[in-house]
Scaffold this active site. Sequence first.
Site, PDB file in Angstrom:
ATOM      1  N   TYR A 172      67.573 -12.590  31.882  1.00 24.43           N
ATOM      2  CA  TYR A 172      67.083 -12.639  30.500  1.00 24.43           C
ATOM      3  C   TYR A 172      66.827 -14.089  30.087  1.00 24.43           C
ATOM      4  O   TYR A 172      67.567 -14.991  30.483  1.00 24.43           O
ATOM      5  CB  TYR A 172      68.110 -11.953  29.569  1.00 24.43           C
ATOM      6  CG  TYR A 172      67.667 -11.893  28.138  1.00 24.43           C
ATOM      7  CD1 TYR A 172      66.419 -11.359  27.803  1.00 24.43           C
ATOM      8  CD2 TYR A 172      68.467 -12.390  27.118  1.00 24.43           C
ATOM      9  CE1 TYR A 172      65.998 -11.325  26.497  1.00 24.43           C
ATOM     10  CE2 TYR A 172      68.063 -12.348  25.797  1.00 24.43           C
ATOM     11  CZ  TYR A 172      66.817 -11.821  25.492  1.00 24.43           C
ATOM     12  OH  TYR A 172      66.394 -11.798  24.198  1.00 24.43           O
ATOM     13  N   TYR A 182      73.243 -13.997  21.835  1.00 25.55           N
ATOM     14  CA  TYR A 182      73.490 -13.609  23.233  1.00 25.55           C
ATOM     15  C   TYR A 182      74.614 -14.503  23.732  1.00 25.55           C
ATOM     16  O   TYR A 182      74.400 -15.466  24.455  1.00 25.55           O
ATOM     17  CB  TYR A 182      72.212 -13.796  24.044  1.00 25.55           C
ATOM     18  CG  TYR A 182      72.191 -13.072  25.384  1.00 25.55           C
ATOM     19  CD1 TYR A 182      71.974 -11.706  25.452  1.00 25.55           C
ATOM     20  CD2 TYR A 182      72.359 -13.778  26.572  1.00 25.55           C
ATOM     21  CE1 TYR A 182      71.927 -11.053  26.675  1.00 25.55           C
ATOM     22  CE2 TYR A 182      72.306 -13.142  27.800  1.00 25.55           C
ATOM     23  CZ  TYR A 182      72.094 -11.776  27.844  1.00 25.55           C
ATOM     24  OH  TYR A 182      72.042 -11.129  29.061  1.00 25.55           O
TER      25      TYR A 182
HETATM   26  P1  NAI Z   1      72.493  -0.540  31.364  1.00 17.73           P
HETATM   27  O1  NAI Z   1      73.618  -0.207  30.454  1.00 17.73           O
HETATM   28  O2  NAI Z   1      71.562   0.556  31.750  1.00 17.73           O
HETATM   29  O3  NAI Z   1      72.987  -1.199  32.720  1.00 17.73           O
HETATM   30  C1  NAI Z   1      74.130  -1.987  32.865  1.00 17.73           C
HETATM   31  C2  NAI Z   1      75.013  -1.283  33.875  1.00 17.73           C
HETATM   32  O4  NAI Z   1      76.030  -2.153  34.342  1.00 17.73           O
HETATM   33  C3  NAI Z   1      75.706  -0.057  33.296  1.00 17.73           C
HETATM   34  O5  NAI Z   1      75.368   1.073  34.070  1.00 17.73           O
HETATM   35  C4  NAI Z   1      77.188  -0.386  33.461  1.00 17.73           C
HETATM   36  O6  NAI Z   1      77.946   0.746  33.739  1.00 17.73           O
HETATM   37  C5  NAI Z   1      77.128  -1.347  34.641  1.00 17.73           C
HETATM   38  N1  NAI Z   1      78.297  -2.203  34.836  1.00 17.73           N
HETATM   39  C6  NAI Z   1      78.928  -2.980  33.928  1.00 17.73           C
HETATM   40  N2  NAI Z   1      79.964  -3.615  34.511  1.00 17.73           N
HETATM   41  C7  NAI Z   1      79.989  -3.228  35.816  1.00 17.73           C
HETATM   42  C8  NAI Z   1      80.823  -3.535  36.929  1.00 17.73           C
HETATM   43  N3  NAI Z   1      81.868  -4.372  36.821  1.00 17.73           N
HETATM   44  N4  NAI Z   1      80.551  -2.955  38.129  1.00 17.73           N
HETATM   45  C9  NAI Z   1      79.513  -2.108  38.250  1.00 17.73           C
HETATM   46  N5  NAI Z   1      78.684  -1.783  37.236  1.00 17.73           N
HETATM   47  C10 NAI Z   1      78.922  -2.342  36.033  1.00 17.73           C
HETATM   48  O7  NAI Z   1      71.709  -1.719  30.632  1.00 17.73           O
HETATM   49  P2  NAI Z   1      70.450  -2.604  31.027  1.00 17.73           P
HETATM   50  O8  NAI Z   1      70.128  -3.342  29.781  1.00 17.73           O
HETATM   51  O9  NAI Z   1      69.403  -1.806  31.659  1.00 17.73           O
HETATM   52  O10 NAI Z   1      71.037  -3.666  32.054  1.00 17.73           O
HETATM   53  C11 NAI Z   1      70.602  -3.828  33.385  1.00 17.73           C
HETATM   54  C12 NAI Z   1      70.317  -5.295  33.657  1.00 17.73           C
HETATM   55  O11 NAI Z   1      69.175  -5.694  32.890  1.00 17.73           O
HETATM   56  C13 NAI Z   1      71.445  -6.249  33.273  1.00 17.73           C
HETATM   57  O12 NAI Z   1      71.546  -7.278  34.221  1.00 17.73           O
HETATM   58  C14 NAI Z   1      70.943  -6.819  31.955  1.00 17.73           C
HETATM   59  O13 NAI Z   1      71.510  -8.070  31.649  1.00 17.73           O
HETATM   60  C15 NAI Z   1      69.470  -6.930  32.276  1.00 17.73           C
HETATM   61  N6  NAI Z   1      68.585  -7.149  31.121  1.00 17.73           N
HETATM   62  C16 NAI Z   1      68.585  -6.275  30.064  1.00 17.73           C
HETATM   63  C17 NAI Z   1      67.770  -6.512  28.971  1.00 17.73           C
HETATM   64  C18 NAI Z   1      67.762  -5.563  27.810  1.00 17.73           C
HETATM   65  O14 NAI Z   1      67.215  -5.904  26.748  1.00 17.73           O
HETATM   66  N7  NAI Z   1      68.308  -4.377  27.936  1.00 17.73           N
HETATM   67  C19 NAI Z   1      66.872  -7.684  28.908  1.00 17.73           C
HETATM   68  C20 NAI Z   1      66.900  -8.512  30.101  1.00 17.73           C
HETATM   69  C21 NAI Z   1      67.749  -8.252  31.149  1.00 17.73           C
END
Ligand code: NAI
Length: 286
Positions: A172, A182
């Site tokens: 991000y 953030y």
């Molecule tokens: P999401 O909630 O779908 O995905 C995050 C996942 O990480 C969840 O499934 C959660 O259970 C898992 N997780 C957390 N701690 C964990 C651990 N210790 N071991 C294994 N799994 C773990 O949310 P999202 O937003 O799709 O996130 C996916 C990636 O995208 C992340 O790296 C996030 O920072 C990145 N991202 C998200 C943005 C947004 O606006 N949603 C923008 C830019 C990047």
Amino acid sequence: RGKRAFIAGVADDNGYGWAIAKALAAAGAEILVGTWVPALNIFETSLRRGKFDESRKLPDGSLMDIVKVYPLDAVYDSPEDVPEDVKSNKRYAGSSNWTVKEVAESVKNDFGSIDILVHSLANGPEVTKPLLETSRRGYLAAISASSYSYVSLLQHFLPIMNPGGATISLTYIASERAIPGYGGGMSSAKAALESDTRVLAFEAGRKGKIRVNTISAGPLGSRAAKAIGFIEKMIEYSYVNAPLQKELLADEVGNTAAFLVSPLASAITGSTVYVDNGLNTMGLAI
Ligand code: NAI
């Protein structure tokens, strides 16, 4: 043979991990996912009961098949690292072999090798706190779950990745521009992730002919993003200020991921690729 992908960080059908899984499945890949242990039960139950069937639909009308769901906690590399209170925690005690090393071993035993590794996970317990108010423990926890988790995954999966394979993570823009809100060291964690992308691209390229890239994605109202608290504002800001004034779809990130891990991107490695409707290019928006 089709390619096999392991996608770490899928626990519902809202996030980027799910969209990436779909794009890879649509391109013919076999899908394995790693699901955070505390979220495993509800994810597997929902999957089994057909709650995700609508969002499993691929462009050709078939349903994405998740061949296997592995419990994973990417904060722990091997069983020796797991503290007693976690080991005995009800939600963890019900599953086994969920440290990074054990998951890689299980995938090796089950399937032998993979071609694609996706890291789509992050966690920062103090994300709602400004950096100035973040504790050492919170900062290190953000780095551990959001940055080192990627180093660890690649470290343990590289030996079972077929040469010519590829890996991606999600980052991000808060890593390079100040995004108030953030917090908790999450901006620092993303900066580390992007820097590590370059170093790991060199090392994994030389060691295993594996490409390493990261997608800098625009805001999406995922479960993780809602925990930050101001995701609606970020989405609105992007809509107003980005060159492309449209909603950013998770599928657009999924499609870019599918491109980046495909032979079409065979000379791209070490890159941060923006999928954000162009918002990152703006200085002053009018
Ligand atoms: P999401 O909630 O779908 O995905 C995050 C996942 O990480 C969840 O499934 C959660 O259970 C898992 N997780 C957390 N701690 C964990 C651990 N210790 N071991 C294994 N799994 C773990 O949310 P999202 O937003 O799709 O996130 C996916 C990636 O995208 C992340 O790296 C996030 O920072 C990145 N991202 C998200 C943005 C947004 O606006 N949603 C923008 C830019 C990047």
